[in-house]
Design a protein around this motif. Structure first.
Motif, mmCIF file in Angstrom:
data_model
loop_
_atom_site.group_PDB
_atom_site.id
_atom_site.type_symbol
_atom_site.label_atom_id
_atom_site.label_comp_id
_atom_site.label_asym_id
_atom_site.label_seq_id
_atom_site.Cartn_x
_atom_site.Cartn_y
_atom_site.Cartn_z
ATOM 1 N N ARG B 12 0.859 -1.190 0.000
ATOM 2 C CA ARG B 12 0.000 0.000 0.000
ATOM 3 C C ARG B 12 0.889 1.232 0.000
ATOM 4 O O ARG B 12 2.049 1.162 0.379
ATOM 5 C CB ARG B 12 -0.904 -0.011 1.243
ATOM 6 N N PRO B 13 0.325 2.380 -0.392
ATOM 7 C CA PRO B 13 1.137 3.599 -0.417
ATOM 8 C C PRO B 13 1.768 3.876 0.940
ATOM 9 O O PRO B 13 1.123 3.668 1.964
ATOM 10 C CB PRO B 13 0.126 4.693 -0.774
ATOM 11 N N PRO B 14 3.030 4.314 0.924
ATOM 12 C CA PRO B 14 3.667 4.666 2.193
ATOM 13 C C PRO B 14 2.853 5.772 2.869
ATOM 14 O O PRO B 14 2.499 6.746 2.218
ATOM 15 C CB PRO B 14 5.049 5.153 1.783
ATOM 16 N N THR B 17 3.502 9.693 2.591
ATOM 17 C CA THR B 17 3.909 10.221 1.294
ATOM 18 C C THR B 17 2.924 9.793 0.231
ATOM 19 O O THR B 17 3.302 9.410 -0.843
ATOM 20 C CB THR B 17 5.289 9.678 0.908
ATOM 21 N N ARG B 18 1.661 9.819 0.587
ATOM 22 C CA ARG B 18 0.663 9.359 -0.377
ATOM 23 C C ARG B 18 0.809 10.110 -1.675
ATOM 24 O O ARG B 18 0.997 11.306 -1.698
ATOM 25 C CB ARG B 18 -0.749 9.518 0.193
ATOM 26 N N ARG B 19 0.745 9.332 -2.749
ATOM 27 C CA ARG B 19 0.870 9.886 -4.091
ATOM 28 C C ARG B 19 -0.094 11.051 -4.270
ATOM 29 O O ARG B 19 -1.243 10.969 -3.892
ATOM 30 C CB ARG B 19 0.523 8.771 -5.079
ATOM 31 N N LYS B 20 0.440 12.118 -4.840
ATOM 32 C CA LYS B 20 -0.438 13.251 -5.128
ATOM 33 C C LYS B 20 -1.324 12.865 -6.295
ATOM 34 O O LYS B 20 -0.839 12.585 -7.377
ATOM 35 C CB LYS B 20 0.395 14.479 -5.493
ATOM 36 N N ARG B 21 -2.591 12.838 -6.028
ATOM 37 C CA ARG B 21 -3.514 12.428 -7.085
ATOM 38 C C ARG B 21 -3.637 13.545 -8.107
ATOM 39 O O ARG B 21 -3.735 14.707 -7.757
ATOM 40 C CB ARG B 21 -4.867 12.104 -6.489
ATOM 41 N N VAL B 22 -3.622 13.150 -9.367
ATOM 42 C CA VAL B 22 -3.675 14.163 -10.430
ATOM 43 C C VAL B 22 -5.131 14.414 -10.839
ATOM 44 O O VAL B 22 -5.884 13.478 -10.941
ATOM 45 C CB VAL B 22 -2.874 13.687 -11.655
#
Lengths: 135, 22
Positions: B12-14, B17-22
């Motif tokens: 799962r996402p760290p 530092t969750r991915r910035k959703r585009v």
């Protein structure tokens, strides 16, 4: 002409857990060769190549179009190809062979699925489309 | 084969530092 690969930035240190993955550190810039729907992306970093989780990456430049589908609340029917027991609060546990509805296909491979009243994230690699057989 | 992705679900996402959703 040359093939231009998308460049992504690594947003958290990643330590490989199997031989075809590669170790990466925060800030590394990688080129993506293949984006698998299951959330593992095949990347190139210097002379290394291997799979890394999409969730550890962000695009270096804004992509031209949104990479991720919008949620689809009507949903698509899928069947579980394997059982999975939730490990985090926002996940859902399912047995093998259950028919569920996928409402959001996330790039990180953890799709949002609904079964009855319950909703949660489930690994897309354990799903196949209803009405099709797994290859 | 290296072309085949790992057989286990990706982590799962760290958390921080969750991915910035585009």
């Amino acid at each position: 002409g040359p093939i231009i690969l998308d460049t992504y930035r690594v947003i958290a240190d990643f330590e490989k857990t199997s031989k075809h993955e590669i170790n990466l550190q925060t800030g590394d810039l990688v080129e993506i060769v293949e984006k698998n729907q299951n959330g593992w992306w095949f990347c190139q970093y210097e002379s290394k190549r291997g799979w890394i989780p999409a969730s550890y990456l962000e695009p270096l430049d804004g992509p031209e179009e949104a990479e991720e589908d919008e949620p689809n609340y009507e949903g698509e029917r899928f069947v579980t190809a394997r059982a999975y027991t939730a490990e985090q609060e926002d996940e859902i546990s399912l047995e093998l062979g259950e028919t569920i509805t996928v409402i959001h296909k996330l790039l990180d491979g953890w799709w949002v699925v609904r079964k009855g009243e319950e909703t949660g994230h489930f690994p897309s690699m354990f799903l196949h489309k209803a009405g099709t057989r797994e290859i | 084969d290296i072309k085949n992705p790992p057989q286990n679900p990706p982590p799962r996402p760290p958390p921080e530092t969750r991915r910035k959703r585009v």
